[in-house]
Design a protein around this motif. Structure first.
Motif, PDB file in Angstrom:
ATOM      1  N   ARG A 197      -2.864  11.168  -5.507  1.00 33.52           N
ATOM      2  CA  ARG A 197      -1.545  11.440  -4.946  1.00 33.52           C
ATOM      3  C   ARG A 197      -1.475  10.931  -3.526  1.00 33.52           C
ATOM      4  NH1 ARG A 197      -0.595  17.753  -5.964  1.00 33.52           N
ATOM      5  NH2 ARG A 197      -2.662  17.879  -5.103  1.00 33.52           N
ATOM      6  N   PHE A 198      -0.292  10.664  -3.144  1.00 34.50           N
ATOM      7  CA  PHE A 198      -0.064  10.550  -1.717  1.00 34.50           C
ATOM      8  C   PHE A 198       1.377  10.831  -1.394  1.00 34.50           C
ATOM      9  CE2 PHE A 198       2.233   6.810  -0.514  1.00 34.50           C
ATOM     10  CZ  PHE A 198       2.096   5.939  -1.569  1.00 34.50           C
ATOM     11  N   ALA A 199       1.597  11.165  -0.193  1.00 32.92           N
ATOM     12  CA  ALA A 199       2.917  11.635   0.213  1.00 32.92           C
ATOM     13  C   ALA A 199       3.577  10.653   1.158  1.00 32.92           C
ATOM     14  CB  ALA A 199       2.820  13.001   0.863  1.00 32.92           C
ATOM     15  N   PHE A 200       4.825  10.805   1.227  1.00 31.41           N
ATOM     16  CA  PHE A 200       5.637   9.907   2.025  1.00 31.41           C
ATOM     17  C   PHE A 200       6.671  10.752   2.732  1.00 31.41           C
ATOM     18  CE2 PHE A 200       9.160   6.890   2.502  1.00 31.41           C
ATOM     19  CZ  PHE A 200       8.508   5.860   3.125  1.00 31.41           C
ATOM     20  N   MET A 201       6.551  10.825   4.015  1.00 35.58           N
ATOM     21  CA  MET A 201       7.497  11.618   4.790  1.00 35.58           C
ATOM     22  C   MET A 201       8.621  10.732   5.292  1.00 35.58           C
ATOM     23  SD  MET A 201       4.935  14.062   6.910  1.00 35.58           S
ATOM     24  CE  MET A 201       6.280  14.911   7.729  1.00 35.58           C
ATOM     25  N   THR A 202       9.793  11.163   5.030  1.00 34.79           N
ATOM     26  CA  THR A 202      10.939  10.346   5.377  1.00 34.79           C
ATOM     27  C   THR A 202      11.935  11.171   6.168  1.00 34.79           C
ATOM     28  OG1 THR A 202      10.686   9.090   3.351  1.00 34.79           O
ATOM     29  CG2 THR A 202      12.778   8.921   4.480  1.00 34.79           C
ATOM     30  N   LYS A 203      12.327  10.646   7.257  1.00 40.65           N
ATOM     31  CA  LYS A 203      13.353  11.313   8.028  1.00 40.65           C
ATOM     32  C   LYS A 203      14.700  10.849   7.507  1.00 40.65           C
ATOM     33  CE  LYS A 203      14.159  12.865  12.706  1.00 40.65           C
ATOM     34  NZ  LYS A 203      13.588  12.875  14.043  1.00 40.65           N
ATOM     35  N   SER A 204      15.304  11.714   6.808  1.00 41.40           N
ATOM     36  CA  SER A 204      16.526  11.312   6.143  1.00 41.40           C
ATOM     37  C   SER A 204      17.382  12.531   5.844  1.00 41.40           C
ATOM     38  CB  SER A 204      16.188  10.577   4.834  1.00 41.40           C
ATOM     39  OG  SER A 204      17.361  10.341   4.101  1.00 41.40           O
ATOM     40  N   ASP A 205      18.632  12.292   5.728  1.00 43.71           N
ATOM     41  CA  ASP A 205      19.550  13.369   5.390  1.00 43.71           C
ATOM     42  C   ASP A 205      19.520  13.696   3.912  1.00 43.71           C
ATOM     43  OD1 ASP A 205      20.284  13.559   8.006  1.00 43.71           O
ATOM     44  OD2 ASP A 205      21.975  12.184   7.799  1.00 43.71           O
ATOM     45  N   ILE A 206      19.127  12.735   3.182  1.00 42.83           N
ATOM     46  CA  ILE A 206      19.123  12.951   1.743  1.00 42.83           C
ATOM     47  C   ILE A 206      17.703  13.165   1.246  1.00 42.83           C
ATOM     48  CG2 ILE A 206      21.173  11.557   1.443  1.00 42.83           C
ATOM     49  CD1 ILE A 206      19.293   9.396   0.312  1.00 42.83           C
ATOM     50  N   ASP A 207      17.621  13.826   0.146  1.00 40.76           N
ATOM     51  CA  ASP A 207      16.309  14.167  -0.373  1.00 40.76           C
ATOM     52  C   ASP A 207      15.700  13.049  -1.199  1.00 40.76           C
ATOM     53  OD1 ASP A 207      16.466  16.594   0.806  1.00 40.76           O
ATOM     54  OD2 ASP A 207      17.245  17.609  -0.959  1.00 40.76           O
ATOM     55  N   HIS A 208      16.533  12.426  -1.941  1.00 41.80           N
ATOM     56  CA  HIS A 208      16.003  11.486  -2.913  1.00 41.80           C
ATOM     57  C   HIS A 208      16.199  10.059  -2.437  1.00 41.80           C
ATOM     58  CE1 HIS A 208      15.444  14.777  -5.680  1.00 41.80           C
ATOM     59  NE2 HIS A 208      16.658  15.166  -5.353  1.00 41.80           N
ATOM     60  N   LEU A 209      15.110   9.452  -2.102  1.00 44.38           N
ATOM     61  CA  LEU A 209      15.161   8.083  -1.639  1.00 44.38           C
ATOM     62  C   LEU A 209      15.147   7.146  -2.831  1.00 44.38           C
ATOM     63  CD1 LEU A 209      12.632   8.564   1.219  1.00 44.38           C
ATOM     64  CD2 LEU A 209      15.109   8.758   1.257  1.00 44.38           C
ATOM     65  N   GLY A 233      17.638   6.810   8.854  1.00 46.46           N
ATOM     66  CA  GLY A 233      18.691   7.770   8.608  1.00 46.46           C
ATOM     67  C   GLY A 233      19.487   7.522   7.367  1.00 46.46           C
ATOM     68  N   GLY A 234      19.189   6.502   6.662  1.00 47.88           N
ATOM     69  CA  GLY A 234      20.032   6.147   5.542  1.00 47.88           C
ATOM     70  C   GLY A 234      19.520   6.640   4.230  1.00 47.88           C
ATOM     71  N   ALA A 235      20.307   6.362   3.222  1.00 53.80           N
ATOM     72  CA  ALA A 235      19.945   6.811   1.898  1.00 53.80           C
ATOM     73  C   ALA A 235      18.879   5.931   1.292  1.00 53.80           C
ATOM     74  CB  ALA A 235      21.178   6.819   1.007  1.00 53.80           C
ATOM     75  N   CYS A 236      19.001   4.687   1.559  1.00 55.39           N
ATOM     76  CA  CYS A 236      18.062   3.754   0.961  1.00 55.39           C
ATOM     77  C   CYS A 236      17.580   2.813   2.031  1.00 55.39           C
ATOM     78  CB  CYS A 236      18.734   2.978  -0.171  1.00 55.39           C
ATOM     79  SG  CYS A 236      17.696   1.688  -0.841  1.00 55.39           S
ATOM     80  N   LEU A 237      16.332   2.583   2.004  1.00 60.65           N
ATOM     81  CA  LEU A 237      15.779   1.717   3.028  1.00 60.65           C
ATOM     82  C   LEU A 237      16.453   0.362   3.044  1.00 60.65           C
ATOM     83  CD1 LEU A 237      12.040   2.549   2.789  1.00 60.65           C
ATOM     84  CD2 LEU A 237      13.546   2.905   4.728  1.00 60.65           C
ATOM     85  N   SER A 238      16.761  -0.098   1.886  1.00 60.76           N
ATOM     86  CA  SER A 238      17.380  -1.407   1.849  1.00 60.76           C
ATOM     87  C   SER A 238      18.706  -1.403   2.588  1.00 60.76           C
ATOM     88  CB  SER A 238      17.610  -1.816   0.397  1.00 60.76           C
ATOM     89  OG  SER A 238      16.385  -1.883  -0.274  1.00 60.76           O
ATOM     90  N   ASP A 239      19.316  -0.245   2.613  1.00 66.24           N
ATOM     91  CA  ASP A 239      20.609  -0.169   3.262  1.00 66.24           C
ATOM     92  C   ASP A 239      20.515  -0.341   4.766  1.00 66.24           C
ATOM     93  OD1 ASP A 239      21.706   0.233   0.823  1.00 66.24           O
ATOM     94  OD2 ASP A 239      21.660   2.402   0.963  1.00 66.24           O
ATOM     95  N   PRO A 284      13.619  20.022   9.300  1.00 62.83           N
ATOM     96  CA  PRO A 284      14.423  19.872   8.087  1.00 62.83           C
ATOM     97  C   PRO A 284      14.929  18.461   7.855  1.00 62.83           C
ATOM     98  CG  PRO A 284      15.126  21.776   9.365  1.00 62.83           C
ATOM     99  CD  PRO A 284      14.152  21.022  10.225  1.00 62.83           C
ATOM    100  N   SER A 285      14.889  17.674   8.888  1.00 62.90           N
ATOM    101  CA  SER A 285      15.358  16.306   8.701  1.00 62.90           C
ATOM    102  C   SER A 285      14.318  15.439   8.001  1.00 62.90           C
ATOM    103  CB  SER A 285      15.724  15.691  10.042  1.00 62.90           C
ATOM    104  OG  SER A 285      14.575  15.577  10.849  1.00 62.90           O
ATOM    105  N   SER A 309       5.779   5.293  -5.372  1.00 62.66           N
ATOM    106  CA  SER A 309       7.134   4.880  -5.611  1.00 62.66           C
ATOM    107  C   SER A 309       8.005   6.057  -5.271  1.00 62.66           C
ATOM    108  CB  SER A 309       7.344   4.466  -7.044  1.00 62.66           C
ATOM    109  OG  SER A 309       7.238   5.593  -7.870  1.00 62.66           O
ATOM    110  N   GLY A 310       9.166   5.805  -4.857  1.00 63.39           N
ATOM    111  CA  GLY A 310       9.902   6.940  -4.366  1.00 63.39           C
ATOM    112  C   GLY A 310      11.365   6.920  -4.653  1.00 63.39           C
ATOM    113  N   GLY A 311      11.943   8.044  -4.435  1.00 70.78           N
ATOM    114  CA  GLY A 311      13.370   8.163  -4.429  1.00 70.78           C
ATOM    115  C   GLY A 311      13.999   8.191  -5.781  1.00 70.78           C
TER     116      GLY A 311
END
Length: 340
Positions: free
Chosen positions: A154-166, A50-56, A210-211, A246-248
DNA sequence: CGGTTTTGACCAGCGC
DNA sequence: GCGCTGGTCAAAACCG
């Protein structure tokens, strides 16, 4: 037919509810009809947090992430070892899974599919035709110097997050945004800001959920890991890793960044191979924050997940010299270790 | 002032 | 051939 492989990682931690699913589908016909994934993805990973950054996620990593590793195969008995103490990895390769490649530069399967077998030489042959076209186009807008440019894996990464940019530490520049059909959410296009680095990233929200943020990466980074804002790493400039993933990062001005980046330069299904890869110790950063040495985990009991964590840090250009990298998964699992 | 984001236009590929 | 859609460009606006 399609090849599919899944890798699920569940984390049991009050601060860390990671539910990661890596899956790959190689459609029989790239770009054919079907689901978004069938037509679009070379690999897909799902990261639930749920966070902005995984490290968080790991700010107070107490207790250490309880991860249970297990493997499953749809049509085969649970193979390999289990690491009862931690992560859960569900690896679900179906038939022909061995042909799957996650490597960016080495992902011949992917590249071939995406180009339908076209080679770079073929592209050269089209130059004359392209020039003729471009002559006309120049009157309108000089674009597309290399229209039939070879498409990057290419490959995709689905992230459940409130923010778009990880936040992954790489710097991205947004160069476009488009409305997505059958989706109220636009898709944004980003490019790595590093000079001569052609890595692109697309970010969109799932219309179904949407999440969930779907981030698609294309290309390979041709530069060292750019920044270490959270007090940790930097990949050795001498051994530039080609991060197929790489992401975000990017948006919102101010750059910033975390220390997350995936390097699927080695297919994570390598667990199928009998031999184990040695642990990675970052020699460029003597700090233990980068070392991955699971306590009490003998190599014989390495889970496929653990091995994934190792493998994804390998640099293809230095097969014998492993370079650590802080990736999302590493964030999930190794924070405690690094903290120690 | 330099870098990033926004946004409309353009182009290519694909399906009908 | 035409229309739709995805992807990209590039000028303008924005921001620190």
């Amino acid at each position: 037919m399609e090849n599919k492989q899944e890798l699920k990682i569940h984390s049991e931690n009050s601060n860390l509810m990671a539910n990661t699913t890596f899956s790959e589908q190689i459609p029989a016909v790239y770009g054919g009809g079907g689901s978004f994934f069938d037509a679009y993805l070379d690999m897909l990973a799902f990261q639930d947090y749920g966070g902005a950054c995984l490290s968080d996620l790991f700010q107070p990593p107490t207790p250490p992430p309880s991860l249970v590793v297990e493997q499953q195969q749809n049509h085969h008995p649970p193979p390999v070892s289990t690491v009862p103490e931690t992560a859960e990895v569900v690896n679900t390769p179906t038939q022909n899974s061995s042909s799957i490649s996650y490597s960016s530069n080495e992902g011949a399967n992917i590249v071939d599919q995406e180009n339908n077998g076209r080679s770079a030489d073929d592209d050269v042959d089209d130059d004359d035709e392209d020039q003729e076209k471009s002559t006309t186009n120049k009157q309108l807008k000089p674009k597309k110097k290399n229209p039939k440019k070879q498409r990057e894996p290419r490959f995709a990464f689905m992230t459940k997050s409130d923010i778009d940019h990880l936040d992954d530490g790489y710097r991205w520049r947004k160069y476009g945004q488009k409305a997505v059909k059958n989706s109220p959410y636009p898709r944004s296009y980003h490019r790595c800001t590093s000079v001569a680095c052609g890595v692109k990233k697309r970010v969109e929200r799932s219309s179904d959920d949407p999440s969930i943020v779907i981030t698609t990466y294309e290309g390979t980074h041709t530069h060292p890991y750019p920044m270490t804002p959270r007090g940790t790493i930097g990949i050795s400039p001498e051994t530039p890793c080609y991060g197929g993933f790489s992401g975000g990062g990017g948006g919102g001005g101010g750059g910033g960044g975390s220390v997350s980046s995936f390097l699927f330069t080695q297919p994570y299904y390598q667990h199928l191979q009998p031999q184990l890869q040695p642990y990675v110790h970052n020699q460029t950063t003597p700090s233990s924050s980068l070392s991955f040495s699971p306590p009490n985990a003998s190599t014989h009991h390495l889970s496929s997940y653990s091995r994934l964590l190792q493998e994804r840090r390998f640099c293809p250009s230095a097969s014998s010299t492993f370079v650590a990298d802080h990736g999302l998964l590493e964030d999930v699992v190794l924070f405690q270790i690094r903290k120690d």
